[in-house]
Design a protein around this motif. Structure first.
Motif, PDB file in Angstrom:
ATOM      1  N   ASN B 260       0.836  -1.163   0.001  1.00  0.00           N
ATOM      2  CA  ASN B 260       0.219   0.113  -0.007  1.00  0.00           C
ATOM      3  C   ASN B 260       0.787   1.240   0.114  1.00  0.00           C
ATOM      4  O   ASN B 260       0.668   2.294  -0.780  1.00  0.00           O
ATOM      5  CB  ASN B 260      -0.949  -0.128   1.240  1.00  0.00           C
ATOM      6  N   GLU B 263       2.706   1.730  -3.358  1.00  0.00           N
ATOM      7  CA  GLU B 263       1.781   2.264  -4.675  1.00  0.00           C
ATOM      8  C   GLU B 263       1.332   3.831  -4.315  1.00  0.00           C
ATOM      9  O   GLU B 263       1.482   4.599  -5.176  1.00  0.00           O
ATOM     10  CB  GLU B 263       0.558   1.144  -4.643  1.00  0.00           C
ATOM     11  N   ASP B 264       1.073   3.915  -3.088  1.00  0.00           N
ATOM     12  CA  ASP B 264       0.508   5.489  -2.617  1.00  0.00           C
ATOM     13  C   ASP B 264       1.768   6.258  -2.759  1.00  0.00           C
ATOM     14  O   ASP B 264       1.501   7.377  -3.558  1.00  0.00           O
ATOM     15  CB  ASP B 264       0.142   5.391  -1.082  1.00  0.00           C
ATOM     16  N   LYS B 267       2.515   6.773  -6.542  1.00  0.00           N
ATOM     17  CA  LYS B 267       1.646   7.648  -7.421  1.00  0.00           C
ATOM     18  C   LYS B 267       1.694   9.164  -6.939  1.00  0.00           C
ATOM     19  O   LYS B 267       1.489  10.042  -7.734  1.00  0.00           O
ATOM     20  CB  LYS B 267       0.478   7.031  -6.912  1.00  0.00           C
ATOM     21  N   TYR B 268       2.025   9.263  -5.814  1.00  0.00           N
ATOM     22  CA  TYR B 268       2.165  10.826  -5.198  1.00  0.00           C
ATOM     23  C   TYR B 268       3.471  11.416  -5.737  1.00  0.00           C
ATOM     24  O   TYR B 268       3.031  12.543  -6.425  1.00  0.00           O
ATOM     25  CB  TYR B 268       2.628  10.767  -3.640  1.00  0.00           C
ATOM     26  N   ASP B 316      -5.368   1.317 -10.150  1.00  0.00           N
ATOM     27  CA  ASP B 316      -4.749   0.396  -9.162  1.00  0.00           C
ATOM     28  C   ASP B 316      -3.827  -0.400  -9.721  1.00  0.00           C
ATOM     29  O   ASP B 316      -3.866  -0.830 -11.019  1.00  0.00           O
ATOM     30  CB  ASP B 316      -5.953  -0.302  -8.461  1.00  0.00           C
TER      31      ASP B 316
END
Lengths: 479, 479
Positions: B260, B263-264, B267-268, B316
């Motif tokens: 998690n 991925e977060d 992407k950020y 996702d």
């Protein structure tokens, strides 16, 4: 089992709900009716207190809840009756992740010497002092990046391994993949570095400045923030073989602009720490007060840590030329009484005792000294019209000495070449640096700030080995 | 003579006042009535146009205003009549800082190959392509620091020089101050490293992870962001001997939390670039479109650069186990048609062709593969209950392959020791690492992201040497 950092939990305004806290036991205290566990997870200097009823948990489990053990505690978040915290956890479940045998775990709740903690640098971040230092170090590093980003500077990653040894700033570490048991040799019997990884001799960088100048002469304003190396055999409280350096470099900045930037920058990052590390600084302020009590009266500081930091942030730095500083020093009491170890006269490299006199006795504030004799400064500094001095600047801090060194750079190719020949540098290795003066040369300036000296100043610690997680010094590269 | 960066000037909504601009001449165009000078100062990809009346300036001066020259122009800021810019400067004064002889300055306004520009890495930041890349690199680096700071992580500076060679992640560079012409030897005839700077053999780090774990097991959540080294003799578009790595490490995170976060996080930082580097990304998107035109149809991407970045941010990531991936690959067309160069079966280390099939053909989006066979992964990864796999995760990106590699770490001392003996590592050198499993061990996880691979993805460049200012590769350590 989701959970919140202890820092956030301690700021809770609501209570009554179930929470889970995870961390390392700092202390356990047992009374007849309750077991008090102080838990810390590194997010803050403060522990959260958990209260457990003795009958509710197995004795075997409670026995393993010792200082250093890692546990999770679930229970109701309630208002604390004790002093020192607003909330605590009424434990309904305790889960043991990893015990810490009290017979073997070195960090028992008692005073440890900094020397001892250096030997267990893998565990010392679990102490109050070192977790506070590391959180402040983080905040300062973030402030550095934020300041430059907000002011239009670009972070430039200058190389760590370099074949350029032109700056002559100190002894260097060699980087090699040659087999030392079987070194290749040329026909003349010399070591054949053409067989080394980079096809030539390579070293660890002593400064990213020269490459930083390349960046500034294209992008306008850049900064570096990376590790830097000195292979000096100095076993002092001020030297590391590996340390982090910040080096901004700006096109179209002259000496005055450079001074303004240095002062604004260093005040900003200290103010950032004051605003964002209140609890950790309060802890270190008390630590320092305790430590100072063991010192002789005349060695005690007349300002507390926070007072010192606020003083720097709130006052203008004193700016004067080297020549003016020499005058002050020559007319000073210590000079007249022969109390300086090193004689003061124009042309000398100022010693620590001279810098301390100026900063701590005469001006009693940070000082920026400028226009040093060119003979004691690096070849790349811009020469003044008088032919004697260069547009250098050093920022001197109380207790630390030189925290920033910088200059306007020589942008005149002919003057630069003359100086390069005078100091005996081979210009061939610097062809790329010299081309920036051949093609679109511009006035520019920059400085270097040793990050650990800044952390030293802000934390009030006395030894630079205590403000970097894993210090590298002569005969020491543990962890 | 105060002045504003061109980036700010171009955003001016007011005109009519006098301004000074400073920068490097990109082009000069002369007509009968006007001289048009395009000036760039590195603050933005855009130039500001200055218009000068021929009669107002000496011919000698105008002759020196050539591509690459550094000048300051003072004049009235006026609305631009030409297309492509809203304001321009009506020059009343031109000051020449440094000329750039058109016969010698290599960056004339024409197309240069990336190979040629690599040879003049000291000047290439003055081109549109490289200034755009370096500004984006800065923005990504800032986003990295901002993300972790905002999410309660502490920046930990793990050591660059290390005496630990335990990870076995690749060939290492030796760091030494021994005199190679006169190596000291022990009585047994071996090289006497006790006389070396650190009193033993020392190398450049291949990863800060092990020290990062020490930090996480005290401070909770930490990250590193620093240079890392591999002495591999790989001359590819994907390898550097010196590169920057980001390694977060979190206590109480398990594999799922780790995924998690990865991925977060990624992407950020990509979203940050999309939001903050609009102009530079638009330039690189066009650059890539032009470049793709020269490629064969089947090698052209079906998404533009910006589409690719938005696609990653908006979707996702596909998560599946290694075992599931092997099934998909074994049942794939290329496997059945014998088009894979390397045979697919459970236990293999996935090759680039397999990863690309999964990411680019099968799922058409970033993929997180988990639970790899333990034999192909590092000793410190947490073993699954099946005895066959470990809690590893690799994040695979289109065009890049593995951009992140991580795992939950083995926190059980006995299992860790068994694995250390199996793979043949000397546990003595790791005593400090092992002590974190002896004292207050906790579940924890982390990952590593090669910063240059991220920059490669975001800029759409094809060679990793073009996304770091001064690349270090076999036989090459210039600048």
């Amino acid at each position: 089992m989701s959970y919140l950092p202890i820092k956030q939990l301690l700021q809770s305004t609501e209570t009554g709900h179930e929470v889970t806290v995870k961390g390392w036991v700092r202390t356990k205290r047992e009374s007849k009716n309750a077991i008090f566990i102080a838990l810390n997870d590194g997010s803050t200097i403060h522990n959260i207190q958990a209260v457990a009823e003795p009958g509710q948990f197995s004795e075997d489990l409670i026995k393993l809840v010792t200082t250093g053990a890692c546990i999770a505690i679930t229970g109701q978040l309630v208002e604390s009756l004790g002093s020192g915290q607003s909330v605590e956890v009424k434990a309904t479940n305790i889960h043991l992740y990893g015990p810490a045998d009290p017979e073997k775990y070195p960090l028992q709740p008692k005073r440890h010497s900094l020397e001892f903690l250096r030997e267990i640098a893998h565990l010392r971040p679990r102490t109050n002092t070192f977790s506070a230092i590391l959180r402040i170090r983080h905040a300062l590093a973030f402030a550095v990046n934020k300041y430059f980003n907000d002011n239009g500077f670009f972070y430039l990653h200058t190389p760590i391994i370099t074949a350029s040894d032109a700056e002559g700033a100190g002894e260097m570490f060699r980087v090699t993949t040659l087999d030392l048991d079987n070194l290749p040799h040329t026909e003349e019997g010399k070591i054949d570095f053409s067989e080394d990884f980079f096809g030539r001799e390579a070293n660890l960088t002593v400064s990213g400045q020269l490459e930083g100048e390349l960046g500034a002469l294209a992008l306008g304003k850049i900064y570096t923030f990376g590790p830097t190396f000195r292979a000096e055999n100095s076993n002092t409280t001020r030297h590391l073989a590996e340390f982090w350096m910040i080096e901004p470099e700006m096109a179209f900045y002259e000496l005055e602009d450079n001074m303004n930037l240095a002062e604004d920058f260093v005040k900003y990052v200290i103010r950032y720490a004051l605003d964002n590390c209140t609890d950790d600084l309060a802890f270190l302020e008390n630590r320092l007060k305790e430590e100072e009590k063991t010192r002789k009266k005349e060695e005690q500081s007349d300002m507390s840590l926070l007072e010192k930091l606020r003083f720097v942030v709130d006052n203008d730095f004193q700016r004067l030329t080297y020549t003016e500083a020499i005058d002050i020093l020559m007319n000073s009491k210590p000079a007249k009484k022969g109390q300086f170890q090193f004689e003061v006269k124009w042309g000398i490299d100022l010693q620590s005792e001279h810098e301390r006199y100026l900063v701590e006795k005469h001006f009693k504030k940070p000082v920026i000294l400028t226009n040093y004799p060119r003979e004691i400064k690096a070849f790349y500094m811009k020469q003044d019209a008088d032919g004697k001095t260069v547009r250098a600047m050093d920022v001197l801090f109380p207790g630390i000495g030189e925290i920033i060194g910088g200059s306007q750079r020589e942008d005149d190719l002919d003057k630069l070449m003359t100086r390069i020949h005078e100091v005996g540098i081979e210009p061939e290795g610097l062809w790329w640096y010299l081309e920036t003066r051949k093609f679109g040369s511009a006035p520019h300036a920059g400085f270097g700030l040793g990050f650990e000296r800044l952390v030293l100043f802000v934390t009030g610690m006395g030894n630079i080995r205590d403000v970097i997680p894993f210090p590298r010094t002569p005969k020491s590269a543990d962890f």
